[in-house]
Design a protein around this motif. Structure first.
Motif, PDB file in Angstrom:
ATOM      1  N   LYS A   6       4.589   5.611   4.355  1.00  0.00           N
ATOM      2  CA  LYS A   6       4.588   6.883   5.069  1.00  0.00           C
ATOM      3  C   LYS A   6       5.843   6.935   5.947  1.00  0.00           C
ATOM      4  O   LYS A   6       5.896   6.313   7.005  1.00  0.00           O
ATOM      5  CB  LYS A   6       3.325   6.975   5.932  1.00  0.00           C
ATOM      6  CG  LYS A   6       3.129   8.281   6.637  1.00  0.00           C
ATOM      7  CD  LYS A   6       1.802   8.242   7.389  1.00  0.00           C
ATOM      8  CE  LYS A   6       1.406   9.586   7.881  1.00  0.00           C
ATOM      9  NZ  LYS A   6       0.109   9.569   8.547  1.00  0.00           N
ATOM     10  N   ASP A  64      -6.916  -3.455  11.489  1.00  0.00           N
ATOM     11  CA  ASP A  64      -7.645  -2.670  10.489  1.00  0.00           C
ATOM     12  C   ASP A  64      -7.861  -1.271  11.050  1.00  0.00           C
ATOM     13  O   ASP A  64      -8.599  -1.079  12.016  1.00  0.00           O
ATOM     14  CB  ASP A  64      -8.983  -3.332  10.179  1.00  0.00           C
ATOM     15  CG  ASP A  64      -9.693  -2.695   8.999  1.00  0.00           C
ATOM     16  OD1 ASP A  64      -9.570  -1.468   8.802  1.00  0.00           O
ATOM     17  OD2 ASP A  64     -10.377  -3.440   8.270  1.00  0.00           O
ATOM     18  N   LEU A  65      -7.169  -0.286  10.468  1.00  0.00           N
ATOM     19  CA  LEU A  65      -7.259   1.091  10.952  1.00  0.00           C
ATOM     20  C   LEU A  65      -8.667   1.658  10.862  1.00  0.00           C
ATOM     21  O   LEU A  65      -9.011   2.591  11.567  1.00  0.00           O
ATOM     22  CB  LEU A  65      -6.298   1.994  10.177  1.00  0.00           C
ATOM     23  CG  LEU A  65      -4.829   1.784  10.465  1.00  0.00           C
ATOM     24  CD1 LEU A  65      -3.972   2.578   9.491  1.00  0.00           C
ATOM     25  CD2 LEU A  65      -4.502   2.172  11.894  1.00  0.00           C
ATOM     26  N   ARG A  66      -9.494   1.076   9.997  1.00  0.00           N
ATOM     27  CA  ARG A  66     -10.861   1.588   9.833  1.00  0.00           C
ATOM     28  C   ARG A  66     -11.800   1.086  10.909  1.00  0.00           C
ATOM     29  O   ARG A  66     -12.747   1.780  11.270  1.00  0.00           O
ATOM     30  CB  ARG A  66     -11.407   1.184   8.458  1.00  0.00           C
ATOM     31  CG  ARG A  66     -10.626   1.786   7.288  1.00  0.00           C
ATOM     32  CD  ARG A  66     -10.990   1.111   6.000  1.00  0.00           C
ATOM     33  NE  ARG A  66     -10.612  -0.303   6.142  1.00  0.00           N
ATOM     34  CZ  ARG A  66     -10.914  -1.264   5.294  1.00  0.00           C
ATOM     35  NH1 ARG A  66     -11.630  -0.995   4.245  1.00  0.00           N
ATOM     36  NH2 ARG A  66     -10.505  -2.495   5.494  1.00  0.00           N
ATOM     37  N   ASP A  70       0.525   0.994   4.927  1.00  0.00           N
ATOM     38  CA  ASP A  70      -0.857   0.529   4.943  1.00  0.00           C
ATOM     39  C   ASP A  70      -0.900  -0.683   4.025  1.00  0.00           C
ATOM     40  O   ASP A  70      -0.835  -0.554   2.804  1.00  0.00           O
ATOM     41  CB  ASP A  70      -1.781   1.637   4.454  1.00  0.00           C
ATOM     42  CG  ASP A  70      -3.241   1.231   4.504  1.00  0.00           C
ATOM     43  OD1 ASP A  70      -3.563   0.186   5.097  1.00  0.00           O
ATOM     44  OD2 ASP A  70      -4.064   1.973   3.941  1.00  0.00           O
ATOM     45  N   GLY A  80       0.822  -1.201   0.000  1.00  0.00           N
ATOM     46  CA  GLY A  80       0.000   0.000   0.000  1.00  0.00           C
ATOM     47  C   GLY A  80       0.854   1.248   0.000  1.00  0.00           C
ATOM     48  O   GLY A  80       1.943   1.280  -0.557  1.00  0.00           O
ATOM     49  N   HIS A  81       0.392   2.266   0.685  1.00  0.00           N
ATOM     50  CA  HIS A  81       1.042   3.572   0.729  1.00  0.00           C
ATOM     51  C   HIS A  81       2.122   3.604   1.818  1.00  0.00           C
ATOM     52  O   HIS A  81       1.855   3.287   2.968  1.00  0.00           O
ATOM     53  CB  HIS A  81      -0.010   4.646   0.996  1.00  0.00           C
ATOM     54  CG  HIS A  81       0.558   6.000   1.185  1.00  0.00           C
ATOM     55  ND1 HIS A  81       1.085   6.730   0.143  1.00  0.00           N
ATOM     56  CD2 HIS A  81       0.700   6.759   2.283  1.00  0.00           C
ATOM     57  CE1 HIS A  81       1.517   7.876   0.612  1.00  0.00           C
ATOM     58  NE2 HIS A  81       1.293   7.923   1.904  1.00  0.00           N
ATOM     59  N   LYS A 126      -8.237   1.504  18.314  1.00  0.00           N
ATOM     60  CA  LYS A 126      -6.902   2.112  18.275  1.00  0.00           C
ATOM     61  C   LYS A 126      -6.293   2.318  19.659  1.00  0.00           C
ATOM     62  O   LYS A 126      -5.104   2.600  19.769  1.00  0.00           O
ATOM     63  CB  LYS A 126      -6.954   3.437  17.519  1.00  0.00           C
ATOM     64  CG  LYS A 126      -7.242   3.265  16.035  1.00  0.00           C
ATOM     65  CD  LYS A 126      -7.295   4.615  15.342  1.00  0.00           C
ATOM     66  CE  LYS A 126      -7.617   4.497  13.891  1.00  0.00           C
ATOM     67  NZ  LYS A 126      -8.972   4.095  13.596  1.00  0.00           N
ATOM     68  N   LEU A 161       0.573   7.647  13.109  1.00  0.00           N
ATOM     69  CA  LEU A 161      -0.745   7.892  12.532  1.00  0.00           C
ATOM     70  C   LEU A 161      -1.117   9.373  12.561  1.00  0.00           C
ATOM     71  O   LEU A 161      -1.848   9.854  11.712  1.00  0.00           O
ATOM     72  CB  LEU A 161      -1.813   7.086  13.263  1.00  0.00           C
ATOM     73  CG  LEU A 161      -1.757   5.575  13.077  1.00  0.00           C
ATOM     74  CD1 LEU A 161      -2.779   4.884  13.957  1.00  0.00           C
ATOM     75  CD2 LEU A 161      -1.949   5.196  11.618  1.00  0.00           C
TER      76      LEU A 161
END
Length: 102
Positions: free
Chosen positions: A35, A83-85, A60, A32-33, A89, A100
């Motif tokens: 960072k 799963d961050l969604r 991600d 994924g992305h 957290k 984050l």
């Protein structure tokens, strides 16, 4: 979080793929992305003073359909997919919360 450094000539994706395989036994199919982050840690989890600089890359990563939800590893204290969604957290480490927030 798996840790490690790029080998000479190795890209961040190549480093991550190697470290995930070495430490967790996973093989990346897609990434994924990325960072990048840099953190200065001044205290341990018990409050003791330290002076630790941590640089790395947060990724991600989509969970591969065949990946187990958790796994014991000799290089970690254990891990699980997060799963961050949807996941809670509050269970993440202060380092992950700092990344984050970037």
């Amino acid at each position: 979080m798996p840790g490690g450094s790029p080998e000479p000539g190795e890209s961040w994706p190549e480093t991550l793929e190697r470290e995930l395989h070495e430490e967790l036994g996973l093989h990346l199919a897609t990434a994924g992305h990325f960072k990048p982050f840099a953190l200065h840690v001044r205290t341990t989890s018990t409050g003791a003073a330290i002076n630790f600089h941590h640089r790395g890359v947060f990724l991600d990563l989509p969970r591969p359909p065949t990946a187990p939800p958790t796994l014991a590893s000799p290089d970690t204290a254990g891990w699980r997919w997060f799963d961050l969604r949807t996941d809670d957290k509050t269970h993440l480490s202060p380092a992950v919360h700092a990344v984050l927030a970037l």
